[in-house]
Each structure stands twice: as structure tokens, then as C-alpha cells.
Motif scaffolding. Structure first.
Motif, PDB file in Angstrom:
ATOM      1  N   HIS A 185       0.820  -1.215   0.000  1.00  0.00           N
ATOM      2  CA  HIS A 185       0.000   0.000   0.000  1.00  0.00           C
ATOM      3  C   HIS A 185       0.857   1.269   0.000  1.00  0.00           C
ATOM      4  O   HIS A 185       0.351   2.355   0.266  1.00  0.00           O
ATOM      5  N   TYR A 186       2.154   1.147  -0.323  1.00  0.00           N
ATOM      6  CA  TYR A 186       3.044   2.304  -0.279  1.00  0.00           C
ATOM      7  C   TYR A 186       3.578   2.634  -1.662  1.00  0.00           C
ATOM      8  O   TYR A 186       3.855   1.755  -2.481  1.00  0.00           O
ATOM      9  N   VAL A 187       3.731   3.944  -1.925  1.00  0.00           N
ATOM     10  CA  VAL A 187       4.263   4.425  -3.190  1.00  0.00           C
ATOM     11  C   VAL A 187       5.345   5.454  -2.874  1.00  0.00           C
ATOM     12  O   VAL A 187       5.175   6.295  -1.983  1.00  0.00           O
ATOM     13  N   VAL A 188       6.468   5.395  -3.597  1.00  0.00           N
ATOM     14  CA  VAL A 188       7.569   6.325  -3.380  1.00  0.00           C
ATOM     15  C   VAL A 188       7.951   6.965  -4.714  1.00  0.00           C
ATOM     16  O   VAL A 188       8.209   6.266  -5.695  1.00  0.00           O
ATOM     17  N   TYR A 189       7.929   8.288  -4.742  1.00  0.00           N
ATOM     18  CA  TYR A 189       8.415   9.025  -5.910  1.00  0.00           C
ATOM     19  C   TYR A 189       9.762   9.630  -5.549  1.00  0.00           C
ATOM     20  O   TYR A 189       9.912  10.254  -4.486  1.00  0.00           O
ATOM     21  N   VAL A 190      10.769   9.447  -6.413  1.00  0.00           N
ATOM     22  CA  VAL A 190      12.132   9.885  -6.105  1.00  0.00           C
ATOM     23  C   VAL A 190      12.672  10.742  -7.242  1.00  0.00           C
ATOM     24  O   VAL A 190      12.525  10.395  -8.415  1.00  0.00           O
ATOM     25  N   ASN A 191      13.289  11.874  -6.880  1.00  0.00           N
ATOM     26  CA  ASN A 191      14.137  12.587  -7.838  1.00  0.00           C
ATOM     27  C   ASN A 191      15.484  12.811  -7.176  1.00  0.00           C
ATOM     28  O   ASN A 191      15.748  12.265  -6.106  1.00  0.00           O
ATOM     29  N   LYS A 192      16.345  13.598  -7.787  1.00  0.00           N
ATOM     30  CA  LYS A 192      17.706  13.746  -7.270  1.00  0.00           C
ATOM     31  C   LYS A 192      17.753  14.428  -5.901  1.00  0.00           C
ATOM     32  O   LYS A 192      18.709  14.270  -5.156  1.00  0.00           O
TER      33      LYS A 192
ATOM     34  N   ASP B 257      -2.076   9.652  -5.625  1.00  0.00           N
ATOM     35  CA  ASP B 257      -3.144  10.558  -6.079  1.00  0.00           C
ATOM     36  C   ASP B 257      -2.709  12.019  -6.069  1.00  0.00           C
ATOM     37  O   ASP B 257      -3.101  12.792  -6.945  1.00  0.00           O
ATOM     38  N   GLU B 258      -1.948  12.412  -5.061  1.00  0.00           N
ATOM     39  CA  GLU B 258      -1.575  13.823  -4.913  1.00  0.00           C
ATOM     40  C   GLU B 258      -0.121  14.100  -5.277  1.00  0.00           C
ATOM     41  O   GLU B 258       0.411  15.166  -4.943  1.00  0.00           O
ATOM     42  N   PHE B 259       0.542  13.190  -5.969  1.00  0.00           N
ATOM     43  CA  PHE B 259       1.956  13.390  -6.299  1.00  0.00           C
ATOM     44  C   PHE B 259       2.170  14.628  -7.181  1.00  0.00           C
ATOM     45  O   PHE B 259       3.164  15.333  -7.035  1.00  0.00           O
ATOM     46  N   ILE B 260       1.251  14.905  -8.106  1.00  0.00           N
ATOM     47  CA  ILE B 260       1.400  16.079  -8.981  1.00  0.00           C
ATOM     48  C   ILE B 260       1.334  17.355  -8.152  1.00  0.00           C
ATOM     49  O   ILE B 260       2.149  18.273  -8.321  1.00  0.00           O
TER      50      ILE B 260
END
Length: 408
Positions: free
Chosen positions: A132-139, A149-152
Motif C-alpha cells: 500500500h506504499y508508493v515512493v516518488y524519487v528525484n535527485k 493521487d496527490e503526487f502532482i
């Protein structure tokens, strides 16, 4: 004399190092969006001090062998900057279950390796996903959430340089290990979160309510679920699920009791024999279902009944279909409405005229709800919510073990 000066300097350096390592804090919060309506903070320095104290007071922990995989990356060496306050938030008008935290990165590659070692799957634009976990990564940042849902929105928030909009931790936390804050416009309601030896306790500031005798009494009984709530508490709990029950139904008191039981469910299917004659096949499977009784007191029983009818929660067989566990019966008597499971049901105890919810852990839950079958939830003994006047308390009690929660 020189030895004394050298010793004093060494002690001073050590004390200074301890102060900056365990006590000195940057109390500015960079990662709380303006439209957050729930904020959870964890004081990581206080958590460190509590952990060290627990280790020092449990000598047997000192001699336990290190069973960790030496090839695995630890959190302290994961490429993440550990903040003085871990900031978790919920955004207004988002799903009840959507929570996020933002972490700054020192080493992008190390953090990606940590995710892979913990079986997170890289799904490109959807981020790294596991359960149930999501991770968005940048530098520069990692956004960890229970949804994308709210990443943007969060990415746009980070582009606006959040460091220019610092919020002080003093708005939310006053010395506890953590805090839970409910935000409504300019109003903030803060609740302290503390981690004790075998329980997590959440309560509002300056709370003087004592629920220990009630909890002890409830714990002695065998029921899985017991609750009693007035109209104010019914309204607050139903509002979490975007449904204002009290205004729509005029319900001013609720009392409920439930047990879990394992029963044989009959499955009838049809097949054909060698001569193509239809034959009936009966098989059985074990299922878990609750036996329950719900008592609703209302100032306007006709309004309540018509509301349930309008929502199509009462069918032609006088069953309350909003509860998916069938069969049950719903009936009206003067200013009360009762809902009971058919057959045996968990008989209600005497009315205490108090506001509480008590949920006892039950092994039967794990066979029906696979997502509950994990080591943390299995260790929970009970969950309690209580309210007296303006005081609110939530206790999550864990089973007693050799070590306190922070060392497990």
C-alpha cells in the motif's frame, strides 16, 4: 594542571557533541503544504534519546548477536537526511487513507538501492510501489505516500521552494515524542503521541481524563468489539467518512457489541453424471462472521427510518443492508432502532453513559483479511478510544514482551 585542562576540554567537547546529536533541533518545518488538514510529527531526536535509554536499561540487549544482513543498507546510511521532525500530512479533500511525507536526499543512488532491497518495484512514472506504499524519487527529494493521487500537487509544492514557507514545530508539538494535529482554517487541535513500554497513547494537551478502570473492565470481557457514543462523537466519527449521520438521522446515542465466530458456509453447485443427469453437489467452507447487536436511540425515529429507506439500507425482508454481513434484522420500537444478527448475537451490556470504542485483537481476523496478517498487527492486544468532556484518548495496547516497543 595541564591534565585537568585537557580532561575538561575533552568533557566539554563530548557534552557539546551529545547536545548537537541528541538535543539541538531545527524546529522549522519545510514540508507541510498550506492545504494540509492533518499533520503528524515525530521528534526524531527524542526518539533517539528514548531508544538509547531503553538500551541502557535492558542490559540483555547488549549481548544479543547482530542478525542483520551486512549487505543491507541501514536507514542511517540510506542517502536520506534524517530530519529533526519527521513530517507526515494529509491533504484537504483527499481520501481518508492518503498520507504523505517528504524527505531530502543526500545520495539518490543509495536510496534507490534501499527501495530495491525492500522489494519496491520501479513502475516508472507511477513511482516505486510495494503493497500500500508508493515512493516518488528525484535527485533531491523522496515523497513517500499511501497513494500517488496527490503526487502532482506535491511535486508542484516542492518546485515553489518550500524552504521559503517555514512553519515552526512549536505550532504542533510541545515536548511529546510525536503529535497529531487537526487543522481547520486558523484553528489547530493538537494531540500528544507517546510511546510507552507496551502501548502507544494519543491524547489532547492538558488531558486529565482517566480511562484505566473502564479499560480494565472492558478487557475482562470476551467481546471483540464494544462501543457507546453520544451524538457529538457519532458526528465526529461519521464525518471522517464524509457522512453526517447525526444531522440526517437525529440519532443521539449508539451502543454496539460484536463477537467474531467461525461458521460452516454451504455451497451448492450442480453438475452432471455419466448419463447426463443433473446432480446437486454440496460443499462446505469455513467463514468468519460477526454476531452483533446495535442499539440506536433517536429523537425522531420516523426520520431515522426514512433516511435508512432513502439510502436503500433496509430491504423487503427488514434487513439492514449497510452492514454487509447477512442475515440480520432491523426493528423500531418507540424512540429506538435495533439491528441484530440472526441467531446468536453479542448481547449488549448495561449502558455506561460514557463515550468509548474498544476493539480486542482476534486471531480470526487474519484468515478473513489478509492485509491484517502481519507481525505488527498480530502483536496488538486492543485499541481503545475514550472521550470525557473535552478530553480525548486513544490507546493502542501491545502484548507484553521481553523488550519495550522501541527495541522490538
Amino acid at each position: 594542571m595541564k591534565k585537568k585542562y585537557i580532561t575538561a576540554i575533552i568533557v566539554l567537547v563530548l557534552l557539546t557533541g551529545i547536545y548537537f546529536l541528541l538535543f539541538h533541533q531545527n524546529r522549522s518545518l519545510k514540508f507541510i503544504p498550506e492545504n494540509a488538514d492533518v499533520v503528524i510529527l515525530v521528534d526524531t531526536k527524542k526518539a533517539k534519546r528514548q531508544y538509547i535509554f531503553s538500551v541502557l536499561t535492558h542490559p540483555s540487549k547488549w549481548f544479543e548477536g547482530d542478525k542483520k544482513d551486512k549487505n543491507k543498507i541501514s536507514i542511517s546510511d540510506s542517502g536520506v537526511k534524517i530530519p529533526d521532525f519527521l513530517q507526515i500530512f494529509h491533504l484537504k479533500n483527499s481520501k481518508f487513507s492518503n498520507y504523505y511525507t517528504i524527505l531530502e536526499l543526500d545520495d539518490f543512488q543509495k536510496f534507490c538501492t534501499l527501495l530495491k532491497q525492500n522489494q519496491f518495484i520501479n513502475k516508472g512514472a507511477q513511482g516505486y510501489v510495494k503493497d500500500h506504499y508508493v515512493v516518488y524519487v528525484n535527485k533531491k527529494y523522496a515523497v513517500i505516500g499511501t497513494s500517488n493521487d496527490e503526487f502532482i500537487y506535491i511535486a508542484d509544492f516542492l518546485k515553489k521552494n518550500p524552504s521559503n514557507k517555514n512553519t515552526s514545530a512549536d505550532r504542533f508539538i510541545k515536548g511529546s515524542l510525536g503529535s497529531l494535529s487537526l487543522i481547520s482554517g486558523k484553528d489547530i487541535q493538537n494531540f500528544d503521541i507517546n510511546l510507552n513500554d507496551d502501548e502507544i497513547e494519543i491524547k489532547n494537551e492538558k488531558n486529565s481524563a482517566d480511562f484505566n478502570s473502564m479499560i480494565s473492565d472492558l478487557h475482562k470481557k470476551a467481546q471483540f468489539f464494544v462501543a457507546e457514543l453520544d451524538s457529538e462523537n457519532i458526528g465526529k466519527i461519521s464525518a471522517v467518512f464524509k457522512e453526517n449521520i447525526t444531522e440526517s438521522t437525529s440519532v443521539n446515542h449508539l451502543k454496539m457489541s460484536a463477537d467474531l465466530v467461525e461458521v460452516n458456509d454451504t455451497i451448492v453447485s450442480y453438475g452432471y453424471d455419466d448419463n447426463f443427469n443433473e446432480i446437486e453437489k454440496v460443499t462446505y467452507q469455513k467463514i468468519i462472521q460477526p454476531n452483533y447487536e446495535i442499539f440506536l436511540q433517536t429523537s425522531n425515529p420516523d426520520k431515522t427510518w426514512n433516511y435508512f429507506r432513502h439510502k436503500k439500507w433496509i430491504n423487503a425482508q427488514s434487513q439492514f443492508t449497510a452492514i454487509p454481513f447477512q442475515p440480520n434484522t432491523i426493528s423500531q420500537n418507540k424512540n429506538t432502532i435495533s439491528i441484530k444478527s440472526v441467531g446468536k448475537f453479542a448481547k449488549l451490556n448495561e449502558i455506561k453513559n460514557q463515550n468509548f470504542v474498544f476493539i480486542r485483537n482476534n486471531a480470526l481476523l487474519y484468515s478473513s483479511f489478509k492485509f491484517l496478517n502481519n507481525s505488527v498487527l498480530r502483536d496488538v492486544e486492543y485499541v481503545f478510544y475514550g472521550n470525557k468532556s473535552s478530553d480525548y484518548t486513544v490507546k493502542i495496547k501491545f502484548k507484553k514482551e521481553k523488550y519495550p516497543l522501541i527495541l522490538r
